[in-house]
Design a protein around this motif. Structure first.
Motif, PDB file in Angstrom:
ATOM      1  N   GLN A  51       0.819  -1.209   0.000  1.00  0.00           N
ATOM      2  CA  GLN A  51       0.000   0.000   0.000  1.00  0.00           C
ATOM      3  C   GLN A  51       0.855   1.263   0.000  1.00  0.00           C
ATOM      4  OE1 GLN A  51      -2.699  -0.312   3.294  1.00  0.00           O
ATOM      5  NE2 GLN A  51      -3.825  -2.022   2.395  1.00  0.00           N
ATOM      6  N   VAL A  52       1.902   1.261   0.800  1.00  0.00           N
ATOM      7  CA  VAL A  52       2.793   2.427   0.852  1.00  0.00           C
ATOM      8  C   VAL A  52       3.462   2.639  -0.501  1.00  0.00           C
ATOM      9  CG1 VAL A  52       4.929   3.311   1.875  1.00  0.00           C
ATOM     10  CG2 VAL A  52       3.161   2.323   3.334  1.00  0.00           C
ATOM     11  N   ARG A  53       3.929   1.546  -1.122  1.00  0.00           N
ATOM     12  CA  ARG A  53       4.580   1.669  -2.427  1.00  0.00           C
ATOM     13  C   ARG A  53       3.605   2.177  -3.486  1.00  0.00           C
ATOM     14  NH1 ARG A  53       9.311  -0.256  -3.703  1.00  0.00           N
ATOM     15  NH2 ARG A  53       8.610  -0.855  -5.783  1.00  0.00           N
ATOM     16  N   GLU A  54       2.370   1.684  -3.470  1.00  0.00           N
ATOM     17  CA  GLU A  54       1.394   2.130  -4.459  1.00  0.00           C
ATOM     18  C   GLU A  54       1.042   3.604  -4.279  1.00  0.00           C
ATOM     19  OE1 GLU A  54      -1.760  -0.708  -4.010  1.00  0.00           O
ATOM     20  OE2 GLU A  54      -0.844  -2.101  -5.454  1.00  0.00           O
ATOM     21  N   ARG A  55       0.930   4.050  -3.034  1.00  0.00           N
ATOM     22  CA  ARG A  55       0.667   5.472  -2.783  1.00  0.00           C
ATOM     23  C   ARG A  55       1.803   6.352  -3.283  1.00  0.00           C
ATOM     24  NH1 ARG A  55      -0.962   4.565   3.104  1.00  0.00           N
ATOM     25  NH2 ARG A  55      -2.927   3.506   2.820  1.00  0.00           N
TER      26      ARG A  55
END
Length: 88
Positions: A51-55
Motif C-alpha cells: 500500500q505504501v509503495r502504491e501510494r
C-alpha cells in the motif's frame, strides 16, 4: 492490541516497559506471538508495504534491490581480482 504493538515498535521499548495505558505486556506479547506464529505478521507487513509503495506511485512489489559498499564491506579473504570499485 495493535496500537500497543505499534507503540512498542515505534519507540523501541522492551515488552515489559509497555506503558500502563495499554493492556499488560504479557497479553500484548501473547497476542503478537500467536499472530506471528500463524504468519499473519509477515502478511500484514507485506500488505502495508504494498500500500505504501502504491501510494508513492510504485508497483506493490519491489523488483530490485541495491547494496552499496557502505552497507556491505568485503571480507579480508576476498581476492582483489573479484572485487571492484564503483565510482558512481
Amino acid at each position: 492490541m495493535l496500537d500497543a504493538i505499534g507503540y512498542l515498535v515505534d519507540n523501541g521499548i522492551k515488552w515489559r516497559a509497555m506503558p500502563a495505558d495499554f493492556p499488560p505486556w504479557d497479553r500484548v506479547y501473547a497476542f503478537f506471538r500467536r499472530r506471528r506464529d500463524r504468519g499473519l505478521v509477515r502478511e500484514f507487513h507485506d500488505r502495508m508495504r504494498g500500500q505504501v509503495r502504491e501510494r508513492a506511485g510504485h508497483d506493490a512489489l519491489p523488483t530490485a534491490g541495491v547494496i552499496d559498499s557502505q552497507s556491505v564491506k568485503a571480507d579480508a579473504v576476498v581476492g582483489a581480482g573479484t572485487s571492484g570499485f564503483d565510482g558512481g
